[in-house]
Structure formats: C-alpha cells, structure tokens
Design a protein around this motif. Sequence first.
Motif, PDB file in Angstrom:
ATOM      1  N   LEU A 206      31.066   8.051 -17.685  1.00 37.66           N
ATOM      2  CA  LEU A 206      30.710   8.008 -16.270  1.00 37.66           C
ATOM      3  C   LEU A 206      29.386   7.271 -16.106  1.00 37.66           C
ATOM      4  O   LEU A 206      28.551   7.261 -17.005  1.00 37.66           O
ATOM      5  CB  LEU A 206      30.567   9.427 -15.701  1.00 37.66           C
ATOM      6  CG  LEU A 206      31.780  10.364 -15.809  1.00 37.66           C
ATOM      7  CD1 LEU A 206      31.390  11.758 -15.314  1.00 37.66           C
ATOM      8  CD2 LEU A 206      32.957   9.815 -15.025  1.00 37.66           C
ATOM      9  N   ALA A 207      29.196   6.663 -14.941  1.00 39.86           N
ATOM     10  CA  ALA A 207      27.919   6.026 -14.645  1.00 39.86           C
ATOM     11  C   ALA A 207      26.801   7.055 -14.741  1.00 39.86           C
ATOM     12  O   ALA A 207      26.970   8.226 -14.371  1.00 39.86           O
ATOM     13  CB  ALA A 207      27.956   5.404 -13.253  1.00 39.86           C
ATOM     14  N   SER A 208      25.651   6.651 -15.241  1.00 43.73           N
ATOM     15  CA  SER A 208      24.505   7.561 -15.294  1.00 43.73           C
ATOM     16  C   SER A 208      24.189   8.072 -13.890  1.00 43.73           C
ATOM     17  O   SER A 208      24.215   7.328 -12.920  1.00 43.73           O
ATOM     18  CB  SER A 208      23.280   6.833 -15.853  1.00 43.73           C
ATOM     19  OG  SER A 208      23.496   6.422 -17.182  1.00 43.73           O
ATOM     20  N   GLY A 209      23.914   9.377 -13.799  1.00 43.93           N
ATOM     21  CA  GLY A 209      23.635   9.987 -12.502  1.00 43.93           C
ATOM     22  C   GLY A 209      24.857  10.554 -11.815  1.00 43.93           C
ATOM     23  O   GLY A 209      24.771  11.003 -10.666  1.00 43.93           O
ATOM     24  N   SER A 210      26.011  10.583 -12.524  1.00 42.87           N
ATOM     25  CA  SER A 210      27.225  11.178 -11.964  1.00 42.87           C
ATOM     26  C   SER A 210      27.260  12.674 -12.277  1.00 42.87           C
ATOM     27  O   SER A 210      26.763  13.123 -13.320  1.00 42.87           O
ATOM     28  CB  SER A 210      28.477  10.526 -12.571  1.00 42.87           C
ATOM     29  OG  SER A 210      28.503   9.138 -12.332  1.00 42.87           O
ATOM     30  N   VAL A 211      27.856  13.454 -11.395  1.00 45.97           N
ATOM     31  CA  VAL A 211      28.016  14.888 -11.640  1.00 45.97           C
ATOM     32  C   VAL A 211      29.181  15.086 -12.598  1.00 45.97           C
ATOM     33  O   VAL A 211      30.323  14.739 -12.286  1.00 45.97           O
ATOM     34  CB  VAL A 211      28.256  15.663 -10.337  1.00 45.97           C
ATOM     35  CG1 VAL A 211      28.535  17.132 -10.636  1.00 45.97           C
ATOM     36  CG2 VAL A 211      27.050  15.529  -9.409  1.00 45.97           C
ATOM     37  N   ALA A 212      28.902  15.628 -13.776  1.00 42.09           N
ATOM     38  CA  ALA A 212      29.947  15.881 -14.766  1.00 42.09           C
ATOM     39  C   ALA A 212      30.614  17.226 -14.545  1.00 42.09           C
ATOM     40  O   ALA A 212      31.760  17.432 -14.928  1.00 42.09           O
ATOM     41  CB  ALA A 212      29.357  15.812 -16.172  1.00 42.09           C
ATOM     42  N   GLY A 213      29.892  18.166 -13.926  1.00 45.14           N
ATOM     43  CA  GLY A 213      30.430  19.498 -13.678  1.00 45.14           C
ATOM     44  C   GLY A 213      29.300  20.477 -13.461  1.00 45.14           C
ATOM     45  O   GLY A 213      28.131  20.100 -13.306  1.00 45.14           O
ATOM     46  N   GLU A 214      29.653  21.755 -13.437  1.00 47.10           N
ATOM     47  CA  GLU A 214      28.678  22.829 -13.245  1.00 47.10           C
ATOM     48  C   GLU A 214      28.543  23.662 -14.513  1.00 47.10           C
ATOM     49  O   GLU A 214      29.536  23.892 -15.225  1.00 47.10           O
ATOM     50  CB  GLU A 214      29.095  23.736 -12.088  1.00 47.10           C
ATOM     51  CG  GLU A 214      29.111  23.059 -10.729  1.00 47.10           C
ATOM     52  CD  GLU A 214      29.461  24.034  -9.619  1.00 47.10           C
ATOM     53  OE1 GLU A 214      29.742  25.222  -9.929  1.00 47.10           O
ATOM     54  OE2 GLU A 214      29.448  23.612  -8.449  1.00 47.10           O
ATOM     55  N   VAL A 215      27.334  24.102 -14.776  1.00 46.42           N
ATOM     56  CA  VAL A 215      27.097  25.003 -15.899  1.00 46.42           C
ATOM     57  C   VAL A 215      27.889  26.289 -15.668  1.00 46.42           C
ATOM     58  O   VAL A 215      27.939  26.814 -14.542  1.00 46.42           O
ATOM     59  CB  VAL A 215      25.591  25.323 -16.021  1.00 46.42           C
ATOM     60  CG1 VAL A 215      25.333  26.322 -17.147  1.00 46.42           C
ATOM     61  CG2 VAL A 215      24.792  24.046 -16.245  1.00 46.42           C
ATOM     62  N   SER A 216      28.538  26.767 -16.712  1.00 47.00           N
ATOM     63  CA  SER A 216      29.325  27.994 -16.569  1.00 47.00           C
ATOM     64  C   SER A 216      28.418  29.156 -16.169  1.00 47.00           C
ATOM     65  O   SER A 216      27.211  29.153 -16.431  1.00 47.00           O
ATOM     66  CB  SER A 216      30.037  28.319 -17.881  1.00 47.00           C
ATOM     67  OG  SER A 216      29.111  28.741 -18.860  1.00 47.00           O
ATOM     68  N   GLY A 217      29.018  30.159 -15.539  1.00 48.21           N
ATOM     69  CA  GLY A 217      28.244  31.314 -15.104  1.00 48.21           C
ATOM     70  C   GLY A 217      27.531  31.993 -16.252  1.00 48.21           C
ATOM     71  O   GLY A 217      26.349  32.363 -16.136  1.00 48.21           O
ATOM     72  N   ALA A 218      28.226  32.145 -17.370  1.00 46.80           N
ATOM     73  CA  ALA A 218      27.621  32.819 -18.522  1.00 46.80           C
ATOM     74  C   ALA A 218      26.447  32.020 -19.067  1.00 46.80           C
ATOM     75  O   ALA A 218      25.389  32.582 -19.391  1.00 46.80           O
ATOM     76  CB  ALA A 218      28.674  33.017 -19.613  1.00 46.80           C
ATOM     77  N   ALA A 219      26.616  30.701 -19.179  1.00 44.36           N
ATOM     78  CA  ALA A 219      25.528  29.865 -19.699  1.00 44.36           C
ATOM     79  C   ALA A 219      24.347  29.849 -18.741  1.00 44.36           C
ATOM     80  O   ALA A 219      23.184  29.884 -19.169  1.00 44.36           O
ATOM     81  CB  ALA A 219      26.032  28.444 -19.948  1.00 44.36           C
TER      82      ALA A 219
END
Length: 500
Positions: A206-219
């Motif tokens: 992905l282009a730098s600065g793209s949202v890859a996802g969200e940190v899991s709740g546990a993490a």
Amino acid sequence: MNYLGVDIGTTGCKALAFDGEGRLLASAYREYPLHLTRDGGAELDSGLVMECCFQVIREAAAGAGAGSVAALAVSSQGEAFTPLDSAGNPLHGAMVSSDTRSAAYIPQWLEEFGEDRLYRATGHTAHPMFTLFKLAWMRDQRPEVFAEARRFLCFEDLLGFRLGVDPAMGWPLAGRTMMFDVCRHVWDGEILERAGVREEQLARPLASGSVAGEVSGAAARDLGLRPGALVVTGGHDQTVGALGAGVTSPGVAMYATGTVECITAATPGAVFSEDLRRANLCTYDHAAPGLYATIAFSLTGGNILKWFRDNFGQQEVLEAERTGRDPYELLLEQAPDEPSSLLVLPYWTPSGTPYFDPDTPGAIVGLRLSTGRGELLRALLEGVALEMRLNLEILEGAGCRVRELRAIGGGARSRFWNQLKADVTGRPVTRLDVTEAGCLGAAMLAASAHSGTPVQELARTWVRTGETLEPDPAKAALYSERLEHYRRLYPTVKEFAARR
C-alpha cells in the motif's frame, strides 16, 4: 490525539510519541543481538525483535498518556524477512541486509531472467542484500523451511500482523524486496513465479500513509493504546527518515550518519538511466506521496569512527568514563579544522554505491612521520564524505540535483562533522531539532492518516530545522580539486589489490 512512530533497525528498535503539533512526548529504545555465522549469515531472532517492539510501544504510549495514541506507523530496515508457519510462528531467523549467503544465486538470476528486465521492473540492481536472492538461498539451502512457510513477512508487516492487522507494507519497503514493480505498484508475477513464491504469502503493498487496519482490542489494552488505534503503512527506513527530515520535494536530501553513511534524495518520478544503473543508484517509492527516491550509501560510515576509537582512542575512552562525556566528541575535538594532506579510500567494509565492490580494501595515501592522530582522524571522515560527494556528482549528472542536505543520525549532533561534510560536498548541511527522523516521519504518516491533513503540510510544521552550515569557499574549492584525485584512487587500489 497523539501519534507513535516505530523504527525497527538491525541492532535495536525505538518508539517516539508526538502530539498533534509534532512535539516529542516520550521515547523508548531496546537493543537486540545480531547473530553472525561463518558462512556469511546475519540473522535476527524475529520473536525477540517483536517482544522489544511491544516493549518500546508500551513504554512510549505510557509516557504520552494511557489511551492517547490514536495511530502508529513503522519505519523498517529493508530486505530482512521472516518465514512464518500456519500458526504465525517464525520458522527461521530473519536474514538481514548484511547476510551475503545468497551471492551465488545472482549470476543465474541475471542470466536467465535478464538484468535489464529486473532493473526496469524493480528499479534496483542485483545485490545479495535483497529479499529476492535470500529467498532463492532459503529455497535451496533450507527447503523444509521454505516448504512449510505460509507467509514471508518483512518487519513492518510482521509488527502489523502481531498487532492484529492483515499484513500490509508501504510501497518503499516492498521495493526493497526486489520483487515489486515500482511503476505499477504490484508484486511482479514473473519474478514471484520464478522465485517459487505466491502473492498470498506476501503482505499487501500500500502507499505510505494508508490505513492498514486497527490494532486488535487485546493488543490495544496490552500496549495502552487508544481502542481502535490505526496501523498506518510506513515503509523503508531511509525514505521514512527522509520524510522526517523534511525531504518532500526534489533538490533536498537526507544525509544520515549512523553505522552506514546514506543520502536519500527525492525525485518527481521514477528515474531509470544507464548511468544510474552502472552506479547501482536505485529508483523506488518515497514515503512522501507522489515522489520517488534514490539512495546513495557507503557501508563504511560512522563505523570508521568507532574503529578509530577502538584502536587509537583509549585515552578518550578513559576520559569519557571519568568525566561522563561522549568519547566520540572528545575524539573529534582532536581533529584539525584545516583539510588534511591525506587521501583515504574508505573501504573498511565492502563498498556501497557506486561500485558494490566487496573485495577492494581501504587505503590511506600520504602518510608521513609528521602525520598526527588528529589529522588521520579528519582524513578518515574526509574519505567517507568524498565517497558521498562522488555519488552526488553521479546523481547530478543524471538530472537529480541536490542543493541542500538535511543531517540526521548520531553524527548529526557534531557541528564539526557537519561542517566537514558541507565543505567536502560543497552543499549546505542543515541540522534538525529531532535527529530520530525515522520515528518522526512514521508518526507524521500516522497523524496524516488519522487527521486527514496532507503529510507534506504536516512536514512544514513538524520538521523543525536548526543551524544551516554553509560550505567554506576556500575549503570547498580545495575538496573539488581533490575529488579528481579521489576518482582515480579506487581503480588504482582495485588493480593493486587484485595482484596481491
């Protein structure tokens, strides 16, 4: 909201937390060992690296305020990868850039695939540092690992995976695998097929600065991050560091002094030329949107100062222990302000660009009984700077003119060293308030993705420049003359060494 930049290097990782105005709030660092083998191997324990990354994230997030970090991004060393089994466990150590065991696989690749085809697709020239050739080595030398591997992840995407995100990496890091088409921004199917790797085994580019996802709740709970904190793509450490140094337009370049000396320059597009290819000067994506980058580097950089300290600086080491001062600072105070009478070919390690020569050794020319320790030290630093000047001249000849250098890394703290670089290169050198530009650039990408503010706009306020050191006209003229002698030094030493 606050933002985190994580830098994953060869000998350690760090995390820096910044507020929405780019002010540093907290930092943390951990070291880990690099394991060397007699056959040229250099590996990291990926599990330990991830543990250290979690520790620095947790510590920096706590320093910024529990639950205040809304997004993070990673500046990652290039090329190193980790094979994972179906449960996500490492099957082998991560082979880092300096691992040379894959060198024997390069000639066959170039002959069968085509040297020009490989360069035109990937923007890079073949070298055992790249992931592609390390995978070829693993396929033949560790067939059981290669066969069992369900994923091959670099450190940026491996950390994202550990944080609960479907693996993704920034385009600049994908480019350093030498399996990525730097113009079409996709994994190159022909290269993957020949390497025996499937696209689904690799991270999403992905282009730098793209949202890859969200940190899991546990993490998020474990690390003290805000619930739903974003994981944003960063990329290769040199390009993310260049962003953190404010290199967001052509004409400005980052000059990093660490173990390795490296200049990263921005270009408006991909630049392919025979001159750049012969000089092993690559073209690949910048972390700043819409730009490309090229890298000139010397594998002998700050490590030559360490060599000098270890062999000739015992007095300064003892004084540093007694006074609490930095031994390198004490050593640099012994170097004269005037140019030395020596000429140094700084190949204490294999060379970097432009020659990629692993065999020709370093040389010091001009020694006399009158040569003092301080002059020798200055000459060593001059030699490294002349090597970088040589690279800058090649870039300029290809249309990539650099008018200003931005200094980062440990060496950037020395005014003397920065002035020497300005005099030798003939270009002004600007110091920055934050020398950890990789973490700053990563945090800027995270903040941009979260807030919607263009990263170039953030760079104008987050990157705070300090003193600019202009070249001394008389010294710069002398070094320009000396550059012509320096050009002839490499082929002379190379020929001499070959006859030994």
